[in-house]
Design an enzyme around this catalytic site. Structure first.
Site, short mmCIF file in Angstrom:
data_model
loop_
_atom_site.label_atom_id
_atom_site.label_comp_id
_atom_site.label_asym_id
_atom_site.label_seq_id
_atom_site.Cartn_x
_atom_site.Cartn_y
_atom_site.Cartn_z
N TYR A 47 0.85 -1.19 0.00
CA TYR A 47 0.00 0.00 0.00
C TYR A 47 0.88 1.24 0.00
CZ TYR A 47 1.11 0.22 5.03
OH TYR A 47 1.77 0.28 6.25
N ARG A 122 10.95 -6.53 13.96
CA ARG A 122 9.55 -6.93 13.78
C ARG A 122 9.46 -8.03 12.74
NH1 ARG A 122 4.55 -3.30 11.41
NH2 ARG A 122 2.94 -4.07 12.83
N ARG A 128 -1.78 -9.90 3.91
CA ARG A 128 -2.11 -8.78 3.02
C ARG A 128 -1.02 -7.71 3.04
NH1 ARG A 128 -3.78 -4.73 6.54
NH2 ARG A 128 -4.30 -5.71 8.51
N ASP A 247 -1.16 3.57 17.57
CA ASP A 247 -1.14 3.06 16.19
C ASP A 247 -1.21 4.19 15.15
OD1 ASP A 247 -1.07 1.07 14.16
OD2 ASP A 247 -3.22 1.25 13.92
N ASN A 252 -4.09 1.71 6.48
CA ASN A 252 -5.05 0.72 5.97
C ASN A 252 -6.39 0.69 6.71
OD1 ASN A 252 -3.13 -0.31 4.10
ND2 ASN A 252 -2.12 -1.27 5.84
C1 0GY Z 1 -0.16 -1.47 12.07
C2 0GY Z 1 -1.05 -2.31 11.31
C3 0GY Z 1 -1.06 -2.46 9.97
C4 0GY Z 1 0.02 -2.18 9.10
C5 0GY Z 1 1.31 -2.43 9.38
O1 0GY Z 1 3.49 -2.83 8.75
C6 0GY Z 1 2.41 -2.39 8.39
O2 0GY Z 1 2.19 -1.94 7.27
O3 0GY Z 1 1.69 -2.80 10.58
C7 0GY Z 1 -2.23 -3.06 9.35
O4 0GY Z 1 -2.51 -2.80 8.18
O5 0GY Z 1 -2.96 -3.81 10.06
O6 0GY Z 1 0.28 -1.87 13.14
O7 0GY Z 1 0.16 -0.37 11.62
#
Ligand code: 0GY
Length: 291
Positions: A47, A122, A128, A247, A252
């Site tokens: 994304y 991480r 997705r 967060d 997304n």
């Molecule tokens: C979050 C959750 C999301 C995205 C990511 O690494 C990321 O792109 O963690 C999500 O889309 O659920 O913790 O930001």
């Protein structure tokens, strides 16, 4: 780099929370994105977000009454941690980081990141967001970071937990699970999926959890009351192994634009005593990220 047409930018004007967080509180899950002209998004990203630069994050921190941030590398920046490290270096020691790294990263690169304030890596299993990484590769990274005393943050969804348990139990050191392992809140706290997660935390004292992201887990929407019982249960059972984060900037999100003031007002519903609030917002994150 134009953001995705269905991407919801972060709230332009979040409210002031009613709940006053204790002095020294840590927002232990947030991100910085770009700005893309300085820190381009990764070619392999799934994304393209709206830029969410460090200045906006630090302004939100102050607005909400927090003191510190733990900035988590998100998949849209892949394994290029430059925006994260730049934010850490300009934080006046008030931010720590969670990076995503290549398995062949050198000791010198890891040491530089450590100096900047990175304290964890991480591992993302959410299909997705990322292409799958073999578990052996993650185990190699886990071995590499052990010397630095870093820990591991894992992101997965509830339906994948059963398969992941042997791997999680194999990891050395502390493991922090993002967003409560993403339970389906319509199933209830007593459902076997959430009970499986609780059992894992009971069996493995190295597992910590972020009681975060009601905005993603909710079906009802704000004020996220359908998510509260899940987070409250974890805080009650594992008071010394829970973390909380906004967060921000909520990549997304599809259903609504979260107001971080409303998110902060969930805290007293999940940590119902001053002692639990202090553990969640100060003692636990300080022990993990600043000791
Ligand atoms: C979050 C959750 C999301 C995205 C990511 O690494 C990321 O792109 O963690 C999500 O889309 O659920 O913790 O930001």
């Amino acid at each position: 780099m134009v953001m995705d047409p269905d991407y919801l930018p972060f709230h332009p004007n979040p409210s002031k929370p009613t709940f006053k967080v204790p002095a020294g509180a840590v927002d232990a899950h947030c991100h910085v994105f770009g700005p893309a002209d300085r820190f381009p998004y990764a070619p392999e990203r799934k994304y393209t977000p709206c830029d969410a630069p460090k200045e906006k994050l630090f302004a939100l921190r102050d607005h909400l009454g927090f003191s510190r941030n733990v900035i988590v590398q998100a998949s849209c920046h892949g394994k290029d941690n430059r925006a994260l490290v730049d934010a850490l270096l300009s934080s006046n020691d008030m931010a720590r980081g969670v990076a995503i790294v290549n398995p062949d990263i050198s000791e010198a690169e890891l040491k530089d990141m450590d100096k900047a304030g990175v304290r964890a890596v991480r591992f993302n299993f959410v299909k997705r967001l990322v292409d799958a990484t073999p578990k052996d590769v993650f185990l190699g990274v886990a071995e590499k970071i052990k010397k630095l005393g870093w820990h591991i943050v894992v992101y997965f969804e509830a339906q994948d937990l059963e398969e992941l348990i042997p791997f999680l139990n194999q990891l050395p050191g502390i493991i922090v699970v993002d967003h409560m392992g993403r339970p389906d809140v319509t199933k209830g706290v007593d459902h076997e999926d959430f009970q499986r997660f609780i059992q894992l935390m009971e069996d493995n004292p190295n597992i910590w959890v972020k009681v975060s992201c009601p905005e993603r887990l909710t079906v009802q929407g704000p004020t996220y009351d359908d998510v509260v019982p899940f987070a409250r249960t974890l805080v009650e059972k594992f008071q010394d192994r829970v973390l909380w984060g906004t967060d921000w900037p909520h990549p997304n999100m599809k259903s609504h634009t979260p107001d971080e003031g409303v998110l902060v007002d969930v805290i007293p519903k999940i940590a119902t005593s001053a002692a639990a609030q202090k553990a969640l917002l100060i003692d636990n994150p300080m022990k993990l990220y600043w000791d």
